[in-house]
Enzyme design. Structure first.
Site, PDB file in Angstrom:
ATOM      1  N   CYS A   1       0.859  -1.179   0.000  1.00 53.11           N
ATOM      2  CA  CYS A   1       0.000   0.000   0.000  1.00 53.11           C
ATOM      3  C   CYS A   1       0.899   1.234   0.000  1.00 53.11           C
ATOM      4  O   CYS A   1       2.114   1.141   0.094  1.00 53.11           O
ATOM      5  CB  CYS A   1      -0.855   0.023   1.259  1.00 53.11           C
ATOM      6  SG  CYS A   1      -1.809  -1.472   1.509  1.00 53.11           S
TER       7      CYS A   1
ATOM      8  N   ARG B   1       1.438   1.756  -6.059  1.00 48.08           N
ATOM      9  CA  ARG B   1       1.627   0.768  -4.984  1.00 48.08           C
ATOM     10  C   ARG B   1       0.322   0.088  -4.595  1.00 48.08           C
ATOM     11  O   ARG B   1       0.322  -0.944  -3.903  1.00 48.08           O
ATOM     12  CB  ARG B   1       2.225   1.435  -3.744  1.00 48.08           C
ATOM     13  CG  ARG B   1       3.584   2.051  -3.920  1.00 48.08           C
ATOM     14  CD  ARG B   1       4.042   2.736  -2.645  1.00 48.08           C
ATOM     15  NE  ARG B   1       4.222   1.779  -1.567  1.00 48.08           N
ATOM     16  CZ  ARG B   1       5.358   1.114  -1.352  1.00 48.08           C
ATOM     17  NH1 ARG B   1       6.384   1.314  -2.155  1.00 48.08           N
ATOM     18  NH2 ARG B   1       5.472   0.252  -0.373  1.00 48.08           N
TER      19      ARG B   1
ATOM     20  N   TRP C   1      -3.663  -1.601  -1.252  1.00 49.65           N
ATOM     21  CA  TRP C   1      -3.626  -2.837  -2.038  1.00 49.65           C
ATOM     22  C   TRP C   1      -4.058  -3.903  -1.046  1.00 49.65           C
ATOM     23  O   TRP C   1      -3.287  -4.309  -0.183  1.00 49.65           O
ATOM     24  CB  TRP C   1      -2.221  -3.091  -2.579  1.00 49.65           C
ATOM     25  CG  TRP C   1      -2.119  -4.385  -3.324  1.00 49.65           C
ATOM     26  CD1 TRP C   1      -1.691  -5.592  -2.828  1.00 49.65           C
ATOM     27  CD2 TRP C   1      -2.497  -4.642  -4.673  1.00 49.65           C
ATOM     28  NE1 TRP C   1      -1.776  -6.569  -3.784  1.00 49.65           N
ATOM     29  CE2 TRP C   1      -2.261  -6.018  -4.930  1.00 49.65           C
ATOM     30  CE3 TRP C   1      -2.994  -3.848  -5.697  1.00 49.65           C
ATOM     31  CZ2 TRP C   1      -2.515  -6.600  -6.175  1.00 49.65           C
ATOM     32  CZ3 TRP C   1      -3.246  -4.441  -6.925  1.00 49.65           C
ATOM     33  CH2 TRP C   1      -3.010  -5.793  -7.150  1.00 49.65           C
TER      34      TRP C   1
ATOM     35  N   ASN D   1       0.926  -0.165   6.107  1.00 51.16           N
ATOM     36  CA  ASN D   1       1.330  -0.969   4.952  1.00 51.16           C
ATOM     37  C   ASN D   1       2.043  -2.182   5.511  1.00 51.16           C
ATOM     38  O   ASN D   1       3.008  -2.050   6.258  1.00 51.16           O
ATOM     39  CB  ASN D   1       2.266  -0.170   4.038  1.00 51.16           C
ATOM     40  CG  ASN D   1       2.803  -1.041   2.898  1.00 51.16           C
ATOM     41  OD1 ASN D   1       2.127  -1.971   2.473  1.00 51.16           O
ATOM     42  ND2 ASN D   1       4.020  -0.759   2.451  1.00 51.16           N
ATOM     43  N   GLY D   2       1.562  -3.379   5.185  1.00 51.22           N
ATOM     44  CA  GLY D   2       2.213  -4.591   5.678  1.00 51.22           C
ATOM     45  C   GLY D   2       1.167  -5.661   5.975  1.00 51.22           C
ATOM     46  O   GLY D   2       0.016  -5.543   5.575  1.00 51.22           O
TER      47      GLY D   2
ATOM     48  N   GLU E   1       7.398 -20.338 -20.434  1.00 49.86           N
ATOM     49  CA  GLU E   1       7.284 -18.999 -19.848  1.00 49.86           C
ATOM     50  C   GLU E   1       8.396 -18.090 -20.375  1.00 49.86           C
ATOM     51  O   GLU E   1       8.158 -16.926 -20.706  1.00 49.86           O
ATOM     52  CB  GLU E   1       7.324 -19.102 -18.324  1.00 49.86           C
ATOM     53  CG  GLU E   1       7.365 -17.791 -17.570  1.00 49.86           C
ATOM     54  CD  GLU E   1       6.171 -16.876 -17.828  1.00 49.86           C
ATOM     55  OE1 GLU E   1       5.178 -17.338 -18.432  1.00 49.86           O
ATOM     56  OE2 GLU E   1       6.254 -15.688 -17.462  1.00 49.86           O
TER      57      GLU E   1
ATOM     58  N   LYS F   1       7.827 -14.558 -22.404  1.00 49.10           N
ATOM     59  CA  LYS F   1       8.423 -13.279 -21.992  1.00 49.10           C
ATOM     60  C   LYS F   1       9.115 -12.615 -23.170  1.00 49.10           C
ATOM     61  O   LYS F   1       8.953 -11.432 -23.436  1.00 49.10           O
ATOM     62  CB  LYS F   1       9.414 -13.502 -20.847  1.00 49.10           C
ATOM     63  CG  LYS F   1       8.804 -13.881 -19.527  1.00 49.10           C
ATOM     64  CD  LYS F   1       8.175 -12.734 -18.797  1.00 49.10           C
ATOM     65  CE  LYS F   1       6.711 -12.554 -18.837  1.00 49.10           C
ATOM     66  NZ  LYS F   1       5.751 -13.538 -18.660  1.00 49.10           N
TER      67      LYS F   1
ATOM     68  N   GLU G   1       6.564 -11.369 -25.870  1.00 50.36           N
ATOM     69  CA  GLU G   1       5.609 -10.298 -25.583  1.00 50.36           C
ATOM     70  C   GLU G   1       6.272  -8.944 -25.361  1.00 50.36           C
ATOM     71  O   GLU G   1       5.595  -7.920 -25.449  1.00 50.36           O
ATOM     72  CB  GLU G   1       4.704 -10.649 -24.402  1.00 50.36           C
ATOM     73  CG  GLU G   1       5.353 -10.838 -23.077  1.00 50.36           C
ATOM     74  CD  GLU G   1       4.309 -11.151 -21.999  1.00 50.36           C
ATOM     75  OE1 GLU G   1       3.165 -10.701 -22.092  1.00 50.36           O
ATOM     76  OE2 GLU G   1       4.661 -11.864 -21.061  1.00 50.36           O
TER      77      GLU G   1
ATOM     78  N   HIS H   1      11.297 -34.670 -32.722  1.00 46.21           N
ATOM     79  CA  HIS H   1      10.020 -34.967 -33.402  1.00 46.21           C
ATOM     80  C   HIS H   1       9.618 -33.830 -34.326  1.00 46.21           C
ATOM     81  O   HIS H   1       8.431 -33.560 -34.507  1.00 46.21           O
ATOM     82  CB  HIS H   1       8.947 -35.226 -32.335  1.00 46.21           C
ATOM     83  CG  HIS H   1       9.277 -36.379 -31.455  1.00 46.21           C
ATOM     84  ND1 HIS H   1       9.189 -37.688 -31.854  1.00 46.21           N
ATOM     85  CD2 HIS H   1       9.780 -36.415 -30.200  1.00 46.21           C
ATOM     86  CE1 HIS H   1       9.581 -38.493 -30.874  1.00 46.21           C
ATOM     87  NE2 HIS H   1       9.939 -37.741 -29.857  1.00 46.21           N
TER      88      HIS H   1
ATOM     89  N   LYS I   1      -2.671  -5.413 -19.528  1.00 42.59           N
ATOM     90  CA  LYS I   1      -2.239  -6.105 -18.315  1.00 42.59           C
ATOM     91  C   LYS I   1      -3.276  -7.144 -17.897  1.00 42.59           C
ATOM     92  O   LYS I   1      -2.946  -8.196 -17.372  1.00 42.59           O
ATOM     93  CB  LYS I   1      -2.032  -5.106 -17.174  1.00 42.59           C
ATOM     94  CG  LYS I   1      -1.514  -5.731 -15.889  1.00 42.59           C
ATOM     95  CD  LYS I   1      -0.207  -6.478 -16.082  1.00 42.59           C
ATOM     96  CE  LYS I   1       0.214  -7.258 -14.874  1.00 42.59           C
ATOM     97  NZ  LYS I   1       1.331  -8.184 -15.154  1.00 42.59           N
TER      98      LYS I   1
HETATM   99  C1  AGP Z   1       1.978 -12.687 -19.013  1.00 45.68           C
HETATM  100  O1  AGP Z   1       3.221 -12.006 -19.078  1.00 45.68           O
HETATM  101  C2  AGP Z   1       0.894 -11.957 -19.781  1.00 45.68           C
HETATM  102  N1  AGP Z   1       0.773 -10.640 -19.310  1.00 45.68           N
HETATM  103  C3  AGP Z   1      -0.387 -12.761 -19.867  1.00 45.68           C
HETATM  104  O2  AGP Z   1      -0.102 -14.010 -20.449  1.00 45.68           O
HETATM  105  C4  AGP Z   1      -1.125 -13.041 -18.527  1.00 45.68           C
HETATM  106  O3  AGP Z   1      -0.388 -13.972 -17.764  1.00 45.68           O
HETATM  107  C5  AGP Z   1      -2.490 -13.644 -18.869  1.00 45.68           C
HETATM  108  O4  AGP Z   1      -3.238 -12.676 -19.571  1.00 45.68           O
HETATM  109  C6  AGP Z   1      -3.266 -14.076 -17.627  1.00 45.68           C
HETATM  110  O5  AGP Z   1      -3.515 -12.966 -16.805  1.00 45.68           O
HETATM  111  P1  AGP Z   1      -4.042 -13.219 -15.307  1.00 45.68           P
HETATM  112  O6  AGP Z   1      -2.956 -13.966 -14.597  1.00 45.68           O
HETATM  113  O7  AGP Z   1      -4.270 -11.855 -14.763  1.00 45.68           O
HETATM  114  O8  AGP Z   1      -5.291 -14.027 -15.389  1.00 45.68           O
END
Ligand code: AGP
Length: 616
Positions: A2, A27, A75, A101-102, A489, A493, A496, A512, A611
């Protein structure tokens, strides 16, 4: 996490507090509030769900006088985001207001003790418990406020950064910290500013005092600032001059939120485990299992639903749950699951993983599972978001707001919760002994320190290495077992944020088909740590080298054999195989970040991405 702001001095506090909250909204932003102490010993508290702008609208037209005040943007960790749970919290006596905050781990015990003494609670937060505990020492035991704060904090287990005002002492703020940051700004005419970091303060002064754990600051307007410890022993002031600008400060001095969030993973994972490991005399203490153990333990199977990075965490969760709890576990893309009329039985437990808690496909999958009678367990970061509100129980990952679109600390937070869940279920089902669980927890609690050391050691190397990939058009990521999801993963990264095409595969899958892609222009990132699959992975690396592929190997420190084979090695400390994802993902996060920076990409706001994908 927070955001806290405080001011005491010669000017009206309200505008300084509101401006400061806006600097701290990164935050936390699910609710906000302000407490103003007027010279006539009045205490006005305004708070509301939503952002700082909502607070301004809420407070508009109300008495906003007073040169002493504290404010908070939240938060949520304990308690839904709503007005009752928003800070500041006011003591039962009505004299004392506090922002925090904590996480107070023993708040439930303290709350029941205070209830027995006649205290009534208006919220479900841990912070209100602290407000009433201070009130108890101050009002019931007649201690002066400073001593009451010290007595209360000696009872608290957990992390805190707090600011306290008292309407009976209108020209003073008391602040304290333990494990959560708090900084005091020293103004020119006897003004004092207080905040979670320097960004709300830097426009008024560059003279800062960063409080240390166990320190309490007394800020009297026009007087001299004092610092004492919990036993009231004086502590020397250490004034530093802060040179950063506001934008740098919001990012903790890092150039991007993503890098800040990569580097704050050690602290975040400690917060994620706080109160849940080696707690209540047990190796693990998840409240979600304490209150719903029957449904969770009698599950005929677990079905994990998620998207993107959360799906990758789920893939690791599948292996953890089957390994430790020995319950059949499936992993589903939520977007596919919701439309294929899946077989879901009332004895099933559906585990929904989502950082934002708002992903439309995952929410729809949860609603479908609920309609079919399954028990829903959520693993989310945003408290009170849509998905947790549609679950029967769950476990928040407590890593604080994740601002960078590319998920990093949420991924390691999700994996940490999945590990705690799998170990807890294994103990409860008898598929894991208490001793095995204690050993596993001991290994898990070492992880934050290992990540911290690893980040500091490998970041310069990865930054250099990234230049090797800047011109690549395609990259392959390989891993096996627990590291196969990490390969996926790592590829995501890179895709994206640098817009370079990348694919993750199980290392053995290369023969394969995908190995046809390998030539001297194809970098291959291989997770080749010393574990049960090492020899198999080493063979995969040899196959790639035989086709002139360029290999970047993620290895275990001391593995010189792989060093002779791969073109580049990034060495990591050895950890148990089931915890490797928490470590092997670190170089891949850094690699994607530095490649994107080399390519001049907008790391925190990559093109085409949001996001949280709240639409189909
Ligand atoms: C991950 O880097 C992306 N931003 C995206 O794949 C994300 O993980 C996905 O949209 C799921 O989001 P969520 O965890 O908020 O459900």
């Amino acid at each position: 996490m927070c955001g806290i702001v405080g001011y005491v001095g010669n000017n009206d506090a309200y505008p300084i507090l509101i401006n400061g909250l806006k600097r701290l909204e990164y935050r936390g932003y699910d609710s906000a509030g302000v407490a103003l102490v007027g010279d006539g010993c009045t205490l006005n508290v305004y708070k509301t769900k939503g952002k700082v702008a909502d607070l301004e609208a809420h407070a508009s037209g109300k008495p906003l006088g007073g040169s002493t005040g504290i404010a908070h943007t939240r938060w949520a960790t304990h308690g839904e985001p709503n007005e009752a749970n928003a800070h500041p919290h006011v003591s039962q006596s009505g004299n004392i207001a506090i922002v925090h905050n904590g996480i107070i781990e023993n708040y439930a015990t303290l709350r029941s003790q205070l209830s027995a003494k006649g205290y009534q609670f208006k919220s479900s937060t841990d912070t209100e418990v602290l407000a009433q505990l201070i009130d108890y020492f101050n009002t019931a035991l007649d201690l002066p406020l400073l001593q009451a704060v010290q007595a209360a904090l000696r009872r608290v287990i957990g992390a805190y950064a707090i600011a306290v005002v008292d309407s009976r002492a209108p020209r003073r703020i008391i602040a304290a910290r333990k494990s959560s940051p708090l900084v005091v700004g020293i103004g020119n005419e006897g003004d004092f500013y207080l905040a979670s970091d320097a960004s709300p303060i830097i426009e008024y002064t560059d003279r800062m005092v960063y409080l240390n754990d166990g320190e309490i600051a007394i800020l009297p307007a026009g007087g001299e600032m004092e610092i004492v410890n919990l036993d009231n022993k004086p502590v020397e002031l250490n004034v530093t001059r802060v040179e950063m600008n506001i934008s740098q400060l919001e990012k903790g001095g890092f150039p991007h939120f993503m890098l800040k969030e990569i580097f704050e993973q050690p602290d975040c994972l400690n917060d994620c485990m706080r109160g849940r490991v080696n707690a209540q005399g047990q190796p693990l203490a998840l409240s979600s299992l304490r209150f719903h153990s029957k449904r969770m333990l009698n599950a005929s199977r677990y079905i994990i639903v998620a998207c993107g990075t959360s799906w990758h965490a789920g893939l690791i969760g599948k292996q953890l749950l089957e390994n430790f709890a020995q319950v059949p576990t499936s992993i589903e893309y939520a977007s596919e699951f919701r439309y294929r009329n899946p077989v879901i039985n009332p004895s099933d437990v559906v585990i929904a993983i989502s950082q934002s808690g708002e992903t439309a496909d995952t929410l729809a999958a949860v609603e479908l599972a609920r309609e079919k009678g399954a028990f829903i367990y959520g693993i989310c970061n945003s408290v009170g978001s849509s998905i947790p509100r549609n679950t029967d129980t769950g476990c928040y990952i407590h890593v604080g707001p994740e601002i960078g679109v590319a998920s990093t600390k949420a991924f390691t937070g999700q994996v940490t919760v999945l590990a705690m869940l799998a170990l807890s279920l294994g103990m409860a089902r008898g598929t894991l002994s208490h001793d095995e669980a204690r050993q596993a927890v001991s290994q898990l609690t070492r992880i934050p320190g290992i990540i911290k050391e690893t980040l500091e050691r490998i970041n310069p190397q990865v930054e250099q290495l990234a230049k090797m990939l800047t011109y690549a058009r395609n990259v392959i990521y390989l891993g096996r077992g627990y590291n196969y999801p990490v390969a996926l993963e790592g590829a995501l990264k890179l895709k994206e944020i640098s817009y370079i095409h990348a694919e993750g595969y199980p290392a053995a899958e290369m023969k394969h088909g995908p190995i046809a892609l390998v030539d001297e222009d194809m970098p291959v990132v291989v997770i080749a740590t010393r574990n049960a699959m090492y020899d198999k992975v080493r063979s995969n690396v040899q196959e790639i080298k035989a086709r002139r592929g360029r290999v970047i190997a993620i290895t275990t420190q001391g593995d010189t054999a792989m060093g002779d084979l791969a073109d580049e090695c990034i060495a990591l400390p050895e950890v148990p195989e089931y915890l490797e994802p928490l470590i092997t993902t670190i170089p891949l996060q850094l690699l994607a970040y530095h490649v994107a920076v080399c390519k001049g990409k907008d790391v925190d706001h990559p093109r085409n991405l949001a996001k949280s994908v709240t639409v189909e």
